[in-house]
Write an enzyme that holds these catalytic residues in place. Structure first.
Site, mmCIF file in Angstrom:
data_model
loop_
_atom_site.group_PDB
_atom_site.id
_atom_site.type_symbol
_atom_site.label_atom_id
_atom_site.label_comp_id
_atom_site.label_asym_id
_atom_site.label_seq_id
_atom_site.Cartn_x
_atom_site.Cartn_y
_atom_site.Cartn_z
ATOM 1 N N THR A 119 0.825 -1.213 0.000
ATOM 2 C CA THR A 119 0.000 0.000 0.000
ATOM 3 C C THR A 119 0.858 1.262 0.000
ATOM 4 O O THR A 119 0.351 2.341 -0.269
ATOM 5 C CB THR A 119 -0.942 0.037 1.227
ATOM 6 O OG1 THR A 119 -0.171 -0.051 2.428
ATOM 7 C CG2 THR A 119 -1.936 -1.114 1.179
ATOM 8 N N ALA A 157 3.721 -0.531 10.104
ATOM 9 C CA ALA A 157 3.275 -1.493 9.099
ATOM 10 C C ALA A 157 2.033 -2.232 9.584
ATOM 11 O O ALA A 157 2.064 -2.913 10.609
ATOM 12 C CB ALA A 157 4.397 -2.486 8.800
ATOM 13 N N ALA A 158 0.935 -2.089 8.831
ATOM 14 C CA ALA A 158 -0.323 -2.740 9.223
ATOM 15 C C ALA A 158 -1.355 -2.555 8.122
ATOM 16 O O ALA A 158 -1.279 -1.616 7.330
ATOM 17 C CB ALA A 158 -0.864 -2.141 10.523
ATOM 18 N N ARG A 159 -2.331 -3.437 8.102
ATOM 19 C CA ARG A 159 -3.533 -3.218 7.310
ATOM 20 C C ARG A 159 -4.474 -2.365 8.150
ATOM 21 O O ARG A 159 -4.561 -2.565 9.364
ATOM 22 C CB ARG A 159 -4.183 -4.548 6.932
ATOM 23 C CG ARG A 159 -3.238 -5.511 6.227
ATOM 24 C CD ARG A 159 -3.949 -6.772 5.787
ATOM 25 N NE ARG A 159 -4.710 -6.540 4.564
ATOM 26 C CZ ARG A 159 -4.288 -6.886 3.348
ATOM 27 N NH1 ARG A 159 -3.102 -7.450 3.191
ATOM 28 N NH2 ARG A 159 -5.041 -6.662 2.293
ATOM 29 N N TYR A 211 -10.120 -4.907 12.737
ATOM 30 C CA TYR A 211 -9.002 -3.968 12.688
ATOM 31 C C TYR A 211 -8.667 -3.475 14.096
ATOM 32 O O TYR A 211 -7.516 -3.568 14.551
ATOM 33 C CB TYR A 211 -9.325 -2.784 11.780
ATOM 34 C CG TYR A 211 -8.404 -1.606 11.979
ATOM 35 C CD1 TYR A 211 -7.047 -1.710 11.688
ATOM 36 C CD2 TYR A 211 -8.885 -0.393 12.473
ATOM 37 C CE1 TYR A 211 -6.189 -0.639 11.889
ATOM 38 C CE2 TYR A 211 -8.033 0.685 12.666
ATOM 39 C CZ TYR A 211 -6.689 0.556 12.377
ATOM 40 O OH TYR A 211 -5.842 1.616 12.581
ATOM 41 N N GLY A 255 -23.434 1.410 13.392
ATOM 42 C CA GLY A 255 -22.287 1.482 14.293
ATOM 43 C C GLY A 255 -21.563 2.803 14.309
ATOM 44 O O GLY A 255 -20.533 2.926 14.983
#
Length: 336
Positions: A35, A76-78, A143, A283
């Site tokens: 990404t 670093a992560a989604r 997440y 939500g």
């Protein structure tokens, strides 16, 4: 100090890497470019392409090649909530599994300081706002749950292995720092979405819900300028204490409504930006704002660019400059 930045080709990671260089630190970046963007890595960084699960042990352990690493800043992560609901396994392996591998690589290399880019989404739908660090951790999506799991792992590594760790929790980041700004293939954040309308990439922006208990009926959300967020990470780096895991919320303390964001974007861009009413999303709380009182008191952090106009103006300047670069590149590549 020599610092490893994971996810340093992404939006926030690249800004933090740039601020570290400006502060005189040596910086290495690991990013798999899934990404992120190679051209976002600041000049002067050592760049290693690959995922942290595969490359962190190499970079941290090979002192002869990369130097002795003093600390890690972990970005670093989604981070796409709808994707996490559709594909939760990606978040448990990509966020939690990779972070555990990073922590083991740090322990093997005796790197004892880490600042983690967490999220205020770990709180779910809070009972009171502004949200303080004592609020219950009860995420409502994978997440947020994956970030909460990494926070818990940091606390255990601090307790068992003497790691000095800080987790920074925040909601929405916007703005830009020079040539470093927000570029996502699939955009989910409000300010860049609104600016896409002004750039001719969308016809309108949806306003999800107009009957919330707020001043103008639209949701209110927290926004931080990315440069202020980067400065908080640098302060947290100095605050890491061996054997302790500290948590700090970062926020502007007030928040801005969806309609306020759209109106400021209209003023900055000079574009009418049509807004289309849409049903509420399940939500979506009326107000989500994080308290930064602990960060102010203990880190000495104070946002220098808290005004929405400054945040939007810097984001708009980045996008218009990027559009100009893309147009020049397209012309240069066109057949003559």
């Amino acid at each position: 100090m020599r610092v490893l930045v994971t996810g340093g080709a992404g939006y926030i990671g690249s800004v933090v890497a740039a601020r570290l260089l400006e502060a005189g630190h040596a910086v290495a970046v690991i990013d798999d470019l899934s990404t992120g963007h190679r051209d976002a890595v600041p000049d002067g960084c050592t760049f290693v392409e690959g995922c942290i699960r595969d490359r962190a042990a190499e970079v941290l352990g090979d002192v002869a090649r990369y130097g002795r690493t003093d600390a890690v800043l972990h970005f670093a992560a989604r981070s796409v909530v709808p994707e996490s609901v559709r594909r939760p396994e990606l978040y448990w392996t990509g966020n939690v599994g990779a972070s555990l591998a990073l922590l083991e690589a740090m322990r093997a290399a005796d790197v004892r300081r880490i600042v983690f880019s967490s999220t205020a989404a770990v709180y779910g739908e809070p009972e009171e706002v502004p949200i303080r660090e004592c609020a219950a951790v009860r995420p409502t999506n994978p997440y947020g749950a994956s970030k909460a799991a990494v926070d818990a792992a940091l606390a255990e590594h601090a307790r068992m292995h003497g790691l000095g760790a800080v987790s920074l929790r925040y909601f929405n980041v916007a703005g830009a720092h020079g040539r470093h700004g927000e570029r996502h293939a699939t955009e989910t954040h409000l300010i860049p979405i609104v600016l896409q309308v002004a750039r001719g990439l969308r016809d309108s922006v949806a306003v999800y819900g107009e009957d919330y208990a707020t001043a103008d009926g639209s949701c209110v959300r927290d926004y931080i300028h990315v440069t202020d967020l980067a400065d908080a990470h640098l302060r947290a780096l100095e605050y890491c204490v061996p054997g302790a895991h500290r948590v700090f919320n970062l926020g502007n303390g007030a928040g801005f409504s969806v309609r306020e964001v759209i109106e400021v974007c209209r003023e900055i861009t000079g574009h009418p930006i049509p807004a289309v009413p849409a049903p509420r999303r399940a939500g979506d709380p009326a107000v989500l704002v994080a308290s930064a009182e602990r960060a102010r008191a203990e880190l000495g952090w104070e946002p220098r660019l808290p005004e929405l106009r400054d945040i939007v103006a810097d984001a708009w300047a980045f996008h218009t400059a990027q559009d100009g670069r893309d147009e020049r590149d397209a012309r240069a590549g066109a057949p003559g």
